[in-house]
Design an enzyme around this catalytic site. Structure first.
Site, PDB file in Angstrom:
ATOM      1  N   ALA A  92       0.847  -1.201   0.000  1.00  0.00           N
ATOM      2  CA  ALA A  92       0.000   0.000   0.000  1.00  0.00           C
ATOM      3  C   ALA A  92       0.876   1.241   0.000  1.00  0.00           C
ATOM      4  CB  ALA A  92      -0.916   0.018   1.224  1.00  0.00           C
ATOM      5  N   GLU A 113      -1.838 -12.366  -4.552  1.00  0.00           N
ATOM      6  CA  GLU A 113      -3.233 -12.340  -4.981  1.00  0.00           C
ATOM      7  C   GLU A 113      -3.675 -10.891  -5.106  1.00  0.00           C
ATOM      8  OE1 GLU A 113      -4.042 -14.660  -1.789  1.00  0.00           O
ATOM      9  OE2 GLU A 113      -3.660 -16.484  -2.933  1.00  0.00           O
ATOM     10  N   ASN A 164      -8.657  -4.391  -9.629  1.00  0.00           N
ATOM     11  CA  ASN A 164      -7.682  -3.431  -9.103  1.00  0.00           C
ATOM     12  C   ASN A 164      -6.692  -3.044 -10.201  1.00  0.00           C
ATOM     13  OD1 ASN A 164      -5.779  -1.972  -7.690  1.00  0.00           O
ATOM     14  ND2 ASN A 164      -5.762  -3.336  -5.921  1.00  0.00           N
ATOM     15  N   TYR A 207       2.018  -4.608 -11.203  1.00  0.00           N
ATOM     16  CA  TYR A 207       2.587  -5.959 -11.241  1.00  0.00           C
ATOM     17  C   TYR A 207       2.964  -6.366 -12.674  1.00  0.00           C
ATOM     18  CZ  TYR A 207       0.698  -6.189  -6.520  1.00  0.00           C
ATOM     19  OH  TYR A 207       0.415  -5.928  -5.200  1.00  0.00           O
TER      20      TYR A 207
HETATM   21  C1  LIG Z   1      -1.092  -0.247  -6.223  1.00  0.00           C
HETATM   22  C2  LIG Z   1      -0.308   0.868  -5.540  1.00  0.00           C
HETATM   23  C3  LIG Z   1       0.538   0.249  -4.402  1.00  0.00           C
HETATM   24  C4  LIG Z   1       0.633   1.530  -6.563  1.00  0.00           C
HETATM   25  O1  LIG Z   1       1.469   2.456  -5.878  1.00  0.00           O
HETATM   26  P1  LIG Z   1       2.015   3.778  -6.597  1.00  0.00           P
HETATM   27  O2  LIG Z   1       3.074   4.354  -5.726  1.00  0.00           O
HETATM   28  O3  LIG Z   1       0.903   4.659  -6.970  1.00  0.00           O
HETATM   29  O4  LIG Z   1       2.655   3.155  -7.935  1.00  0.00           O
HETATM   30  P2  LIG Z   1       3.756   3.858  -8.857  1.00  0.00           P
HETATM   31  O5  LIG Z   1       3.585   5.328  -8.891  1.00  0.00           O
HETATM   32  O6  LIG Z   1       5.097   3.337  -8.468  1.00  0.00           O
HETATM   33  O7  LIG Z   1       3.353   3.280 -10.283  1.00  0.00           O
HETATM   34  C5  LIG Z   1       4.104   2.270 -10.937  1.00  0.00           C
HETATM   35  C6  LIG Z   1       3.338   1.786 -12.141  1.00  0.00           C
HETATM   36  O8  LIG Z   1       2.141   1.113 -11.746  1.00  0.00           O
HETATM   37  C7  LIG Z   1       1.102   1.423 -12.665  1.00  0.00           C
HETATM   38  N1  LIG Z   1       0.049   2.175 -11.963  1.00  0.00           N
HETATM   39  C8  LIG Z   1       0.080   2.642 -10.697  1.00  0.00           C
HETATM   40  N2  LIG Z   1      -1.081   3.257 -10.399  1.00  0.00           N
HETATM   41  C9  LIG Z   1      -1.847   3.171 -11.499  1.00  0.00           C
HETATM   42  C10 LIG Z   1      -3.159   3.603 -11.815  1.00  0.00           C
HETATM   43  N3  LIG Z   1      -3.913   4.269 -10.917  1.00  0.00           N
HETATM   44  N4  LIG Z   1      -3.654   3.322 -13.042  1.00  0.00           N
HETATM   45  C11 LIG Z   1      -2.910   2.672 -13.947  1.00  0.00           C
HETATM   46  N5  LIG Z   1      -1.645   2.233 -13.719  1.00  0.00           N
HETATM   47  C12 LIG Z   1      -1.133   2.483 -12.509  1.00  0.00           C
HETATM   48  C13 LIG Z   1       1.733   2.216 -13.770  1.00  0.00           C
HETATM   49  O9  LIG Z   1       2.247   1.306 -14.731  1.00  0.00           O
HETATM   50  C14 LIG Z   1       2.844   2.897 -13.053  1.00  0.00           C
HETATM   51  O10 LIG Z   1       3.894   3.299 -13.845  1.00  0.00           O
HETATM   52  P3  LIG Z   1       3.815   4.780 -14.546  1.00  0.00           P
HETATM   53  O11 LIG Z   1       3.410   5.755 -13.471  1.00  0.00           O
HETATM   54  O12 LIG Z   1       5.213   4.967 -15.053  1.00  0.00           O
HETATM   55  O13 LIG Z   1       2.775   4.646 -15.611  1.00  0.00           O
HETATM   56  C15 LIG Z   1      -1.251   1.980  -4.979  1.00  0.00           C
HETATM   57  O14 LIG Z   1      -2.139   2.358  -5.998  1.00  0.00           O
HETATM   58  C16 LIG Z   1      -2.048   1.555  -3.755  1.00  0.00           C
HETATM   59  O15 LIG Z   1      -1.574   1.655  -2.621  1.00  0.00           O
HETATM   60  N6  LIG Z   1      -3.312   1.091  -3.975  1.00  0.00           N
HETATM   61  C17 LIG Z   1      -4.181   0.690  -2.855  1.00  0.00           C
HETATM   62  C18 LIG Z   1      -3.703  -0.600  -2.224  1.00  0.00           C
HETATM   63  C19 LIG Z   1      -3.630  -1.734  -3.243  1.00  0.00           C
HETATM   64  O16 LIG Z   1      -4.521  -1.921  -4.065  1.00  0.00           O
HETATM   65  N7  LIG Z   1      -2.550  -2.555  -3.130  1.00  0.00           N
HETATM   66  C20 LIG Z   1      -2.331  -3.704  -3.985  1.00  0.00           C
HETATM   67  C21 LIG Z   1      -3.033  -4.884  -3.419  1.00  0.00           C
HETATM   68  S1  LIG Z   1      -2.723  -6.389  -4.289  1.00  0.00           S
END
Ligand SMILES: CC(C)(COP(=O)(O)OP(=O)(O)OC[C@H]1O[C@@H](n2cnc3c(N)ncnc32)[C@H](O)[C@@H]1OP(=O)(O)O)[C@@H](O)C(=O)NCCC(=O)NCCS
Length: 160
Positions: free
Chosen positions: A82, A115, A120, A127
């Site tokens: 997260a 998982e 999402n 991933y």
């Molecule tokens: C998933 C999560 C951890 C990503 O963290 P983040 O710091 O925003 O991710 P990053 O900025 O490092 O993004 C890396 C890549 O992921 C993808 N990505 C991240 N957020 C995205 C979004 N909202 N939509 C599409 N692609 C996305 C993109 O490919 C991105 O690369 P880019 O910015 O160069 O296009 C964050 O959205 C989160 O905490 N979500 C809620 C919790 C969750 O769902 N955890 C995963 C459970 S399995």
């Protein structure tokens, strides 16, 4: 002098320790429909077979993101990831996963699983960027906030 438009400093990465359990629980609760308690995080982080990374604000010391993984022989399962909603799409998730996967590989992990809910999109895109591939599905594995069942996709990434 204050620069209100200056970009916040990028979080720094540290091994996740159990004294961050309450902050993990707060960040997790803000990110998922069903949160885990601080006690659950404390016992998970303290377990010998669990490893995690923290993304920490260098100025305040506050937790801005984390990833937590359980290891078993040469396999491991990411339990949760997260990032603080205010800091998303700035590369924090990518930095956390890159550092974490390098550490898991150095610990001898060969196969990494996780998982993720099939709706999402943010997590699936993150991933996919790291080369995870779908290897299975678990129907009804999750409950959405309204109680409706949701399918989990099982993803795998080979580290060695
Ligand atoms: C998933 C999560 C951890 C990503 O963290 P983040 O710091 O925003 O991710 P990053 O900025 O490092 O993004 C890396 C890549 O992921 C993808 N990505 C991240 N957020 C995205 C979004 N909202 N939509 C599409 N692609 C996305 C993109 O490919 C991105 O690369 P880019 O910015 O160069 O296009 C964050 O959205 C989160 O905490 N979500 C809620 C919790 C969750 O769902 N955890 C995963 C459970 S399995």
């Amino acid at each position: 002098m204050v620069f209100p438009f200056r970009k916040a400093a990028q979080p720094v990465l540290r091994p996740l320790r159990s004294d961050r359990a309450a902050q993990c629980a707060a960040l997790h609760a803000a990110s998922f429909a069903h949160g885990w308690s601080a006690q659950e995080f404390e016992s998970l982080i303290s377990a010998a077979n669990v490893s995690g990374e923290a993304a920490v604000d260098p100025a305040s010391g506050r937790l801005r993101g984390f990833v937590l993984t359980r290891l078993a022989a040469d396999e491991a399962e990411i339990l949760t990831v997260a990032v603080d909603a205010a800091l998303r799409r700035r590369g924090v998730g990518r930095a956390l996963l890159a550092a974490h996967m390098a550490r898991l590989a150095s610990l001898g992990v060969k196969k990494l699983f996780l998982e993720v809910e099939q709706d999402n999109a943010a997590a699936l895109a993150l991933y996919a960027r790291f080369g995870f591939r779908e290897v299975g599905q678990r129907k009804g594995y999750y409950r959405k906030s309204d109680g409706a069942p949701a399918t989990a996709l099982v993803l795998r990434r080979d580290l060695l």
